[in-house]
Design a protein around this motif. Structure first.
Motif, short mmCIF file in Angstrom:
data_model
loop_
_atom_site.label_atom_id
_atom_site.label_comp_id
_atom_site.label_asym_id
_atom_site.label_seq_id
_atom_site.Cartn_x
_atom_site.Cartn_y
_atom_site.Cartn_z
N ARG A 55 0.83 -1.20 0.00
CA ARG A 55 0.00 0.00 0.00
C ARG A 55 0.87 1.25 0.00
NH1 ARG A 55 -5.13 0.90 0.60
NH2 ARG A 55 -5.49 -1.29 1.10
N VAL A 56 0.58 2.11 -0.97
CA VAL A 56 1.25 3.40 -1.07
C VAL A 56 0.25 4.53 -0.86
CG1 VAL A 56 2.61 4.93 -2.55
CG2 VAL A 56 2.99 2.46 -2.63
N ARG A 57 -0.95 4.40 -1.50
CA ARG A 57 -2.00 5.41 -1.31
C ARG A 57 -3.30 4.70 -0.89
NH1 ARG A 57 -0.54 6.64 -6.41
NH2 ARG A 57 -2.67 6.32 -7.14
N ASP A 58 -4.04 5.32 -0.03
CA ASP A 58 -5.24 4.69 0.53
C ASP A 58 -6.38 4.55 -0.47
OD1 ASP A 58 -3.96 4.45 2.95
OD2 ASP A 58 -4.71 6.38 3.72
N ASN A 59 -6.44 5.42 -1.48
CA ASN A 59 -7.60 5.41 -2.37
C ASN A 59 -7.49 4.43 -3.53
OD1 ASN A 59 -5.55 6.83 -3.55
ND2 ASN A 59 -6.86 8.41 -4.47
N VAL A 60 -6.42 3.64 -3.60
CA VAL A 60 -6.27 2.66 -4.68
C VAL A 60 -7.05 1.39 -4.33
CG1 VAL A 60 -4.64 1.19 -5.93
CG2 VAL A 60 -4.02 3.55 -5.40
N ARG A 61 -7.90 0.94 -5.28
CA ARG A 61 -8.69 -0.27 -5.07
C ARG A 61 -8.40 -1.34 -6.13
NH1 ARG A 61 -8.87 1.63 -1.00
NH2 ARG A 61 -10.61 2.31 0.31
N THR A 62 -8.13 -0.91 -7.35
CA THR A 62 -7.85 -1.85 -8.45
C THR A 62 -6.48 -1.54 -9.05
OG1 THR A 62 -10.21 -1.94 -8.95
CG2 THR A 62 -8.71 -2.78 -10.63
N GLU A 63 -5.76 -2.59 -9.43
CA GLU A 63 -4.42 -2.39 -10.01
C GLU A 63 -4.24 -3.31 -11.21
OE1 GLU A 63 0.20 -1.85 -8.51
OE2 GLU A 63 -1.23 -2.89 -7.22
N MET A 64 -3.64 -2.73 -12.25
CA MET A 64 -3.36 -3.50 -13.46
C MET A 64 -1.89 -3.25 -13.84
SD MET A 64 -5.72 -3.73 -16.91
CE MET A 64 -5.74 -1.96 -17.15
N VAL A 65 -1.12 -4.35 -13.96
CA VAL A 65 0.33 -4.25 -14.19
C VAL A 65 0.71 -5.12 -15.38
CG1 VAL A 65 2.61 -4.42 -13.16
CG2 VAL A 65 0.62 -3.99 -11.70
N THR A 66 1.50 -4.56 -16.31
CA THR A 66 1.99 -5.32 -17.47
C THR A 66 3.52 -5.20 -17.56
OG1 THR A 66 1.56 -3.36 -18.83
CG2 THR A 66 -0.10 -5.11 -18.85
N PRO A 67 4.19 -6.29 -17.94
CA PRO A 67 5.67 -6.27 -18.01
C PRO A 67 6.17 -5.65 -19.32
CG PRO A 67 4.88 -8.45 -18.57
CD PRO A 67 3.65 -7.64 -18.22
N MET A 68 7.26 -4.91 -19.22
CA MET A 68 7.94 -4.38 -20.40
C MET A 68 9.05 -5.36 -20.77
SD MET A 68 8.20 -0.34 -19.26
CE MET A 68 8.77 0.22 -20.87
N ILE A 69 8.76 -6.22 -21.76
CA ILE A 69 9.70 -7.27 -22.15
C ILE A 69 10.45 -6.81 -23.39
CG2 ILE A 69 9.95 -9.68 -22.83
CD1 ILE A 69 7.37 -10.26 -21.33
N GLY A 70 11.78 -6.70 -23.27
CA GLY A 70 12.60 -6.21 -24.36
C GLY A 70 12.76 -7.23 -25.47
N SER A 71 13.43 -6.81 -26.53
CA SER A 71 13.64 -7.68 -27.69
C SER A 71 14.53 -8.88 -27.36
CB SER A 71 14.27 -6.88 -28.83
OG SER A 71 15.48 -6.26 -28.41
N ASN A 72 15.29 -8.77 -26.25
CA ASN A 72 16.14 -9.88 -25.83
C ASN A 72 15.39 -10.87 -24.93
OD1 ASN A 72 15.83 -8.33 -23.57
ND2 ASN A 72 18.03 -8.06 -23.17
N GLY A 73 14.09 -10.62 -24.71
CA GLY A 73 13.29 -11.51 -23.89
C GLY A 73 13.38 -11.25 -22.40
N GLN A 74 14.12 -10.22 -22.00
CA GLN A 74 14.30 -9.90 -20.59
C GLN A 74 13.33 -8.78 -20.18
OE1 GLN A 74 16.47 -11.65 -18.59
NE2 GLN A 74 16.77 -12.92 -20.43
N VAL A 75 12.80 -8.89 -18.95
CA VAL A 75 11.93 -7.84 -18.41
C VAL A 75 12.81 -6.67 -17.98
CG1 VAL A 75 10.31 -7.22 -16.59
CG2 VAL A 75 10.19 -9.49 -17.62
N MET A 76 12.49 -5.49 -18.53
CA MET A 76 13.28 -4.31 -18.16
C MET A 76 12.48 -3.34 -17.30
SD MET A 76 13.47 -2.38 -21.84
CE MET A 76 12.04 -1.63 -22.60
N GLY A 77 11.18 -3.62 -17.11
CA GLY A 77 10.37 -2.76 -16.25
C GLY A 77 8.91 -3.17 -16.33
N VAL A 78 8.06 -2.38 -15.68
CA VAL A 78 6.62 -2.65 -15.70
C VAL A 78 5.87 -1.33 -15.82
CG1 VAL A 78 6.81 -4.76 -14.31
CG2 VAL A 78 6.43 -2.55 -13.19
N ILE A 79 4.65 -1.41 -16.37
CA ILE A 79 3.74 -0.26 -16.37
C ILE A 79 2.57 -0.63 -15.45
CG2 ILE A 79 2.22 1.20 -17.74
CD1 ILE A 79 3.99 0.78 -20.12
N ASN A 80 2.29 0.26 -14.53
CA ASN A 80 1.26 0.01 -13.52
C ASN A 80 0.23 1.14 -13.58
OD1 ASN A 80 0.15 -0.97 -10.83
ND2 ASN A 80 0.83 1.11 -10.30
N VAL A 81 -1.08 0.78 -13.60
CA VAL A 81 -2.15 1.77 -13.51
C VAL A 81 -3.11 1.37 -12.39
CG1 VAL A 81 -2.01 2.45 -15.94
CG2 VAL A 81 -3.51 0.56 -15.29
#
Length: 571
Positions: free
Chosen positions: A106-132
């Motif tokens: 928990r970072v903020r109290d008003n968050v109820r739903t979270e959607m996260v997708t991985p940023m997978i590079g051309s080498n097949g390695q995860v380099m980060g994520v996008i979270n909303v």
């Protein structure tokens, strides 16, 4: 990936794709991507986190400006939290109610739903994520997740192209800097100037906290390293003198002959090493050897102010700097040897002149001395034993013999000992001589041409004296071409007037030629066309060749240049 039948997809994809190739800072592009994703899926907030290669943690790189509270300095281990889980497994997650998911941090109290997708590079390695995030439970559905996966894939491609373009631009700047550094280093002839310039340039191009240069002293018992230059914040103490390799950190680079890195030199395990500058802000170190062929001549050490893992590009850059430094240092040493050889040559000229002068004087004394002895012996001055004049006659005779012995010793000393003569290949003598002067030629922007003969040409000479003659001619040629030019050394075989064959070594320059008033007298002693010249070089050179049953000739001279010929009988 097949696009879903959703009117939000194409506009959002266009917004993200149009960011490719822009010169904005990466954070500005990431923020634009995040806003496009948030608007497309109808989220209330979001962030983009990237993996830090130094710490191995997932760190928030950008958050939307309106909802960024609580994100400062937030980092997660792989597998920690929902975003950490996605980064670790490389699979998207749609959590309809974060209150029911034990992974949620928990970072903020008003968050109820979270959607996260991985940023997978051309080498097949995860380099980060996008979270909303959403402020109501179940505000995202599978269609939203599928859309977000498409946008994340495009965003990852855009960022990879942007980072690659940035990397290429950075390498271009580094290459330009390396060329400039290389041009500067080769002009540094004084070792101290070279050391300081190398450390300053290395620190600048790598954006390091500090840089140090150590010289390897293998001749010391057990080997030693000596700190000769340091550029960085003023340390509490700097290592001084010859440091035993078995107590030095940089010894690992010397022994392994490759770059070695250490993550944190402030930890306890490095307390006993004696070659580190004692400065609290120095953390990671990359030690790279300076190597010429099989010889390790030093180590270039780069320090950072944070715990850092050096990537391959950084290692290649420092290795290139170390190579430039090694070449420049070797050039500096060779220049010193050339200057020393010049000084030795001038001293040898002076000594040779003294010897020749003594021989001339002795030769001139010997003739009248011989006449005196002959005339005195014909006088037949005989006196009784008790006559004092008989003693005078004996003393005069002894002193005349003593003078003759002195003159003979001087004349014999002035001759080149025949025991020093041996058979040599002409090509070997020329090439050994050119090694001594090649750096001076480079410094004077003079191009040298020498093509060895097709067959070995063997001569019976004193190698040192013949090299002295060649060096004198080559140095004379460089001095008449202050703005650069060409020196051509060639060999040929000629027939001698008295029979037999001789080798001709021609030295040709592209200088202005010898003044007509001096051409007939260039081999006279004390004749010089330079204010700082002794006028002895060519005179001595000719006498040396004559003593080898050869000769030194002026073959041609004029505005196009001058050719001198060294003639020696073939063995």
């Amino acid at each position: 990936m097949e696009l879903p039948p959703d009117s939000r997809t194409l506009p959002a994809l266009y917004r993200i794709s149009s960011l490719a190739g822009r010169k904005d800072e990466p954070r500005a592009i990431l923020l634009a991507i995040l806003k496009a994703v948030i608007e497309a899926v109808g989220a209330t907030s979001g962030d983009i986190s990237l993996l830090n290669p130094d710490t191995g943690k997932l760190e928030i790189e950008i958050a939307d400006e309106t909802n960024s509270a609580g994100y400062d300095d937030l980092s997660l281990r792989l597998g920690q939290g929902i975003t950490g889980w996605v980064a670790f497994h490389g699979r998207p997650q749609l959590v309809h109610d974060v209150g029911l998911d034990p992974r949620y941090v928990r970072v903020r109290d008003n968050v109820r739903t979270e959607m996260v997708t991985p940023m997978i590079g051309s080498n097949g390695q995860v380099m980060g994520v996008i979270n909303v995030d959403g402020e109501e439970p179940g505000c995202f559905n599978d269609t939203d997740l599928e859309l977000m996966l498409i946008l994340t894939e495009e965003a990852t491609s855009v960022m990879e192209r942007h980072w690659e373009l940035q990397n290429l631009r950075g390498k271009e700047r580094q290459l330009q800097s390396l060329i400039s550094i290389g041009q500067t280093l080769v002009t540094k002839l004084e070792p101290e100037d070279l050391f300081n310039s190398l450390t300053q340039d290395a620190r600048s191009i790598t954006a390091a906290r500090a840089c140090a240069l150590y010289l390897h002293e293998p001749e010391t018992s057990g080997g030693a390293a000596r700190l000769v230059a340091y550029d960085g914040p003023t340390p509490t103490t700097l290592p001084e003198g010859a440091l035993p390799l078995d107590s030095c950190l940089v010894a690992s680079a010397i022994h392994t002959r490759r770059a070695v890195e250490f993550s944190n030199v402030q930890s306890r395990e490095f307390v006993d090493v004696i070659d580190l500058p004692r400065e609290a802000s120095l953390r990671s170190i990359l030690a790279t050897p300076l190597q010429i062929e099989d010889e390790i001549i030093g180590v270039l050490a780069i320090f950072t102010d944070t715990t850092h893992r050096f990537n391959n590009d950084e290692k290649r850059l420092v290795r290139a700097l170390a190579s430039l430094g090694a070449v420049a240092l070797q050039n500096s040493r060779l220049y010193a040897r050339v200057f020393q050889s010049e000084a030795t040559l001038r001293k040898n000229e002076q000594l040779t002149t003294l010897g020749l002068l003594a021989a001339e004087i002795a030769h001139e004394i010997r003739n009248p001395l011989t006449v005196l002895k002959l005339l005195f012996s014909t006088l037949r001055l005989e006196y009784p034993d008790d006559d004092p004049r008989k003693t005078d006659v004996r003393v005069i005779t002894e002193k005349l013999d003593q003078l003759e012995a002195i003159v003979s010793r001087v004349l014999n000393f002035a001759k080149a000992p025949s025991s020093l003569h041996s058979r040599w290949n002409v090509t070997d003598i020329i090439e050994d001589t050119l090694v001594l002067i090649r750096l001076k030629l480079t410094q004077g922007k003079i191009h040298l041409r020498f093509e060895p003969p097709d067959i070995p040409l063997v001569i019976d000479v004193n190698k040192g004296q013949l090299q002295q003659v060649l060096l004198n001619l080559l140095l004379n040629a460089t001095q008449v071409m202050p703005n650069g030019g060409t020196i051509t050394v060639s060999t040929s075989v000629e027939t001698r007037a008295e029979g037999g064959r001789q080798v001709c070594i021609s030295v040709t320059d592209t200088g202005p030629g010898i003044h007509p008033s001096m051409r007939d007298r260039i081999f006279d002693s004390f004749l010089s066309g330079r204010p700082d010249g002794t006028g002895l070089g060519l005179s001595i050179a000719k006498r040396i060749l004559v003593s080898h049953h050869g000769d030194l000739e002026l073959r041609s001279t004029g505005p196009e240049g001058t050719t001198m010929a060294l003639l020696l009988p073939l063995a």
